[in-house]
Design an enzyme around this catalytic site. Structure first.
Site, PDB file in Angstrom:
ATOM      1  N   ARG A  69      89.738  26.820 141.002  1.00 17.44           N
ATOM      2  CA  ARG A  69      89.746  25.444 140.495  1.00 17.44           C
ATOM      3  C   ARG A  69      90.965  25.187 139.605  1.00 17.44           C
ATOM      4  NH1 ARG A  69      86.433  22.569 136.182  1.00 17.44           N
ATOM      5  NH2 ARG A  69      86.375  20.398 136.880  1.00 17.44           N
ATOM      6  N   HIS A  73      93.451  21.946 139.918  1.00 12.96           N
ATOM      7  CA  HIS A  73      93.745  21.015 138.824  1.00 12.96           C
ATOM      8  C   HIS A  73      95.195  21.083 138.381  1.00 12.96           C
ATOM      9  CE1 HIS A  73      89.582  19.576 137.317  1.00 12.96           C
ATOM     10  NE2 HIS A  73      89.569  19.775 138.617  1.00 12.96           N
ATOM     11  N   ASP A  74      95.856  22.211 138.622  1.00 12.19           N
ATOM     12  CA  ASP A  74      97.298  22.262 138.380  1.00 12.19           C
ATOM     13  C   ASP A  74      98.021  21.385 139.403  1.00 12.19           C
ATOM     14  OD1 ASP A  74      99.859  22.934 137.513  1.00 12.19           O
ATOM     15  OD2 ASP A  74      99.957  24.710 138.796  1.00 12.19           O
ATOM     16  N   GLY A  79     102.057  18.049 140.506  1.00 14.30           N
ATOM     17  CA  GLY A  79     102.398  19.142 141.417  1.00 14.30           C
ATOM     18  C   GLY A  79     102.038  20.519 140.892  1.00 14.30           C
ATOM     19  N   ASP A  81     102.901  23.226 139.253  1.00 14.43           N
ATOM     20  CA  ASP A  81     104.006  23.588 138.367  1.00 14.43           C
ATOM     21  C   ASP A  81     103.527  24.255 137.078  1.00 14.43           C
ATOM     22  OD1 ASP A  81     102.729  21.518 137.144  1.00 14.43           O
ATOM     23  OD2 ASP A  81     104.491  20.265 136.861  1.00 14.43           O
ATOM     24  N   ASN A 101      89.271  18.584 132.622  1.00 14.18           N
ATOM     25  CA  ASN A 101      89.671  19.937 132.219  1.00 14.18           C
ATOM     26  C   ASN A 101      88.971  20.437 130.968  1.00 14.18           C
ATOM     27  OD1 ASN A 101      91.486  19.853 134.340  1.00 14.18           O
ATOM     28  ND2 ASN A 101      93.262  19.330 133.055  1.00 14.18           N
ATOM     29  N   HIS A 201      83.335  24.594 146.976  1.00 16.03           N
ATOM     30  CA  HIS A 201      82.149  24.492 146.125  1.00 16.03           C
ATOM     31  C   HIS A 201      81.025  25.382 146.662  1.00 16.03           C
ATOM     32  CE1 HIS A 201      83.344  20.385 144.087  1.00 16.03           C
ATOM     33  NE2 HIS A 201      84.120  21.383 143.733  1.00 16.03           N
ATOM     34  N   THR A 202      81.362  26.303 147.517  1.00 14.03           N
ATOM     35  CA  THR A 202      80.440  27.367 147.929  1.00 14.03           C
ATOM     36  C   THR A 202      80.330  28.433 146.843  1.00 14.03           C
ATOM     37  OG1 THR A 202      80.056  29.090 149.590  1.00 14.03           O
ATOM     38  CG2 THR A 202      82.330  28.587 149.148  1.00 14.03           C
TER      39      THR A 202
HETATM   40  C1  HEM Z   1      86.789  16.518 146.197  1.00 10.45           C
HETATM   41  C2  HEM Z   1      86.901  16.269 144.930  1.00 10.45           C
HETATM   42  C3  HEM Z   1      86.355  17.208 143.890  1.00 10.45           C
HETATM   43  C4  HEM Z   1      85.532  16.876 142.877  1.00 10.45           C
HETATM   44  C5  HEM Z   1      85.009  15.496 142.553  1.00 10.45           C
HETATM   45  C6  HEM Z   1      85.250  18.089 142.151  1.00 10.45           C
HETATM   46  C7  HEM Z   1      84.470  18.154 141.019  1.00 10.45           C
HETATM   47  C8  HEM Z   1      84.086  19.323 140.401  1.00 10.45           C
HETATM   48  C9  HEM Z   1      83.234  19.379 139.245  1.00 10.45           C
HETATM   49  C10 HEM Z   1      82.696  18.190 138.491  1.00 10.45           C
HETATM   50  C11 HEM Z   1      83.023  20.688 138.960  1.00 10.45           C
HETATM   51  C12 HEM Z   1      82.172  21.252 137.818  1.00 10.45           C
HETATM   52  C13 HEM Z   1      82.989  21.257 136.532  1.00 10.45           C
HETATM   53  C14 HEM Z   1      82.153  21.458 135.305  1.00 10.45           C
HETATM   54  O1  HEM Z   1      80.961  21.161 135.294  1.00 10.45           O
HETATM   55  O2  HEM Z   1      82.713  21.929 134.298  1.00 10.45           O
HETATM   56  C15 HEM Z   1      83.744  21.457 139.941  1.00 10.45           C
HETATM   57  C16 HEM Z   1      83.762  22.829 140.004  1.00 10.45           C
HETATM   58  C17 HEM Z   1      84.525  23.539 140.905  1.00 10.45           C
HETATM   59  N1  HEM Z   1      85.450  23.023 141.788  1.00 10.45           N
HETATM   60 FE1  HEM Z   1      85.622  21.093 142.307  1.00 10.45          FE
HETATM   61  N2  HEM Z   1      85.882  19.125 142.754  1.00 10.45           N
HETATM   62  C18 HEM Z   1      86.589  18.636 143.815  1.00 10.45           C
HETATM   63  C19 HEM Z   1      87.432  19.353 144.642  1.00 10.45           C
HETATM   64  C20 HEM Z   1      87.704  20.695 144.492  1.00 10.45           C
HETATM   65  C21 HEM Z   1      88.778  21.395 145.143  1.00 10.45           C
HETATM   66  C22 HEM Z   1      89.838  20.744 146.026  1.00 10.45           C
HETATM   67  C23 HEM Z   1      88.678  22.702 144.760  1.00 10.45           C
HETATM   68  C24 HEM Z   1      89.551  23.876 145.137  1.00 10.45           C
HETATM   69  C25 HEM Z   1      90.268  23.951 146.225  1.00 10.45           C
HETATM   70  C26 HEM Z   1      87.527  22.812 143.897  1.00 10.45           C
HETATM   71  C27 HEM Z   1      87.041  23.981 143.384  1.00 10.45           C
HETATM   72  C28 HEM Z   1      86.013  24.055 142.455  1.00 10.45           C
HETATM   73  C29 HEM Z   1      85.416  25.309 142.043  1.00 10.45           C
HETATM   74  C30 HEM Z   1      85.710  26.670 142.621  1.00 10.45           C
HETATM   75  C31 HEM Z   1      84.486  24.984 141.040  1.00 10.45           C
HETATM   76  C32 HEM Z   1      83.641  25.953 140.207  1.00 10.45           C
HETATM   77  C33 HEM Z   1      84.463  26.350 138.983  1.00 10.45           C
HETATM   78  C34 HEM Z   1      83.801  27.326 138.033  1.00 10.45           C
HETATM   79  O3  HEM Z   1      82.679  27.763 138.254  1.00 10.45           O
HETATM   80  O4  HEM Z   1      84.450  27.633 137.004  1.00 10.45           O
HETATM   81  N3  HEM Z   1      86.990  21.573 143.732  1.00 10.45           N
HETATM   82  N4  HEM Z   1      84.391  20.602 140.804  1.00 10.45           N
END
Ligand code: HEM
Ligand SMILES: *[C@@H]1O[C@H](CO)[C@@H](O)[C@H](O)[C@H]1NC(C)=O
Ligand SMILES: *[C@@H]1O[C@H](CO)[C@@H](O)[C@H](O)[C@H]1NC(C)=O
Ligand SMILES: *[C@@H]1O[C@H](CO)[C@@H](O)[C@H](O)[C@H]1NC(C)=O
Length: 328
Positions: A69, A73-74, A79, A81, A101, A201-202
């Protein structure tokens, strides 16, 4: 008069042609990235990143999710960076306290650890942005996902912008499908990339505060799943905001395709997950990935490389930071 018109329109064509060439050069800046960029200057970088990521993930599986993640977010804010890594100072506010973040992105210490090991053998050679990119790939691999060759050669930004990070480029968890598609398109990513990347998100976790609306007010949700999640996420905001739930209800520590099966069962944790399977244009991809890990892995690799290619600093732009937390 006729002559004038002719020459004016042909110079018009030339200007348009020039603009097309310039736009193409700008768009293809990622061609500066390559898999062999460090072959001569720091061939051990890949094994160093791998060993530090491996021990971090063995200590805590979730760190693999967090590093992945961090890369996302970077890349979405000015970009790939390493702008996200810059610490705030009394005179500078970076991206770390931005909406998506603050109190949420993690893994900064792991990147520091990798950077210090890499600096010890190849000082001033490897960018923090490349370290983040390689660590994201290794995280996917260690948790059971596909492997691929990472393109490198990114340089680090000298600055970061809290405003940019808060400007809405990072999609929020209550986004609808058209907003998600638009925000990915703004970064040069397709709807297929969106669905494949959301499949990350798996693994990992989310806080109650980001899924509360979904489990109390969403209509497209399995009732027993909503009840289960409500147990540790009270309705009143402020109560239990930081309580975690796994993004993947089935196999939260394994990089597999259960995420897509959850969506089909209306058990996506975030609203932004469930909208990918709610009668819209992405339903068929969700169905495909739920049945075919090969298709998911193939499209994920394409999308990860594309995401890693977002507006890199190359050539003499930016710098190679000595410390990932501050400009040189
Ligand atoms: C499609 C739009 C996306 C939304 C709206 C979104 C939103 C979120 C949110 C809200 C969380 C939980 C954060 C928290 O509660 O602190 C999360 C976790 C996560 N996201 Fe996304 N995300 C998106 C796309 C992505 C993408 C593109 C990736 C990576 C390629 C990603 C990878 C992850 C991972 C791995 C977690 C778990 C992080 C952890 O456990 O520390 N997400 N995301
Ligand atoms: C960031 O999170 C901390 C708690 O971890 C909080 O005290 C602070 O107000 C938050 N900052 C912003 C800008 O939201
Ligand atoms: C999606 O959300 C955006 C922003 O909140 C809104 O403007 C738009 O109308 C919504 N689109 C649909 C189809 O609901
Ligand atoms: C759900 O919707 C109701 C009615 O609109 C609203 O009062 C409540 O704040 C919303 N959120 C939650 C978490 O219940």
């Amino acid at each position: 008069m006729v002559h004038f018109c002719f020459s004016s329109s042909s110079s018009m064509i030339m200007i348009v042609g020039l603009l097309v060439v310039l736009a193409h050069l700008k768009g293809s800046s990622s061609t500066h990235l390559s898999t062999d960029f460090y072959d001569k200057s720091c061939p051990t970088v890949f094994s160093i990143v791998k060993s530090v990521v491996k021990s971090a993930v063995m200590e805590e599986k979730r760190m693999g999710a967090s590093l992945l993640r961090l890369h996302f977010h970077d890349c979405f804010v000015q970009g790939c960076d390493a702008s996200i890594l810059l610490d705030d100072t009394p005179t500078f506010k970076g991206e770390k306290t931005a909406g998506g973040n603050n109190n949420s992105v993690r893994g900064y210490e792991v990147i520091d650890h990798i950077k210090s090991k890499v600096e010890a053998v190849c000082p001033g050679i490897v960018s923090c942005a490349d370290i983040v990119t390689i660590a994201a790939r290794d995280s996917v691999v260690f948790l059971g996902g596909p492997n691929w060759k990472v393109t490198v050669g990114r340089r680090d930004s000298k600055t970061a912008s809290l405003e940019a990070a808060n400007s809405g480029v990072l999609p929020g968890p209550d986004s609808n499908l058209s907003t998600l598609i638009q925000k990915f398109q703004d970064q040069g990513l397709s709807p297929t990339d969106l669905v494949a990347l959301s499949g990350t998100h798996t693994i990992g976790k989310a806080r109650c505060v980001v899924f509360r609306e979904r489990i109390y007010n969403d209509t497209i949700i399995d009732a027993s799943f909503a009840k289960k999640r409500q147990r540790r996420c009270p309705r009143n905001s402020g109560l239990g905001d930081d309580n975690f739930a796994p993004l993947d209800n089935k196999t939260p520590k394994i990089f597999d395709t259960a995420y897509f099966k959850n969506l089909i069962a209306k058990k996506g944790l975030l609203h932004s997950d469930q909208v990918l399977y709610d009668g819209g244009s992405t339903d068929s991809l969700v169905e495909l990935y739920s049945k075919s890990p090969e298709s998911f892995n193939k499209d994920l690799v394409v999308a990860m490389i594309k995401m890693g290619d977002i507006s890199p600093l190359t050539g003499s732009n930016g710098e190679i930071r000595k410390n990932c937390r501050k400009p040189n």
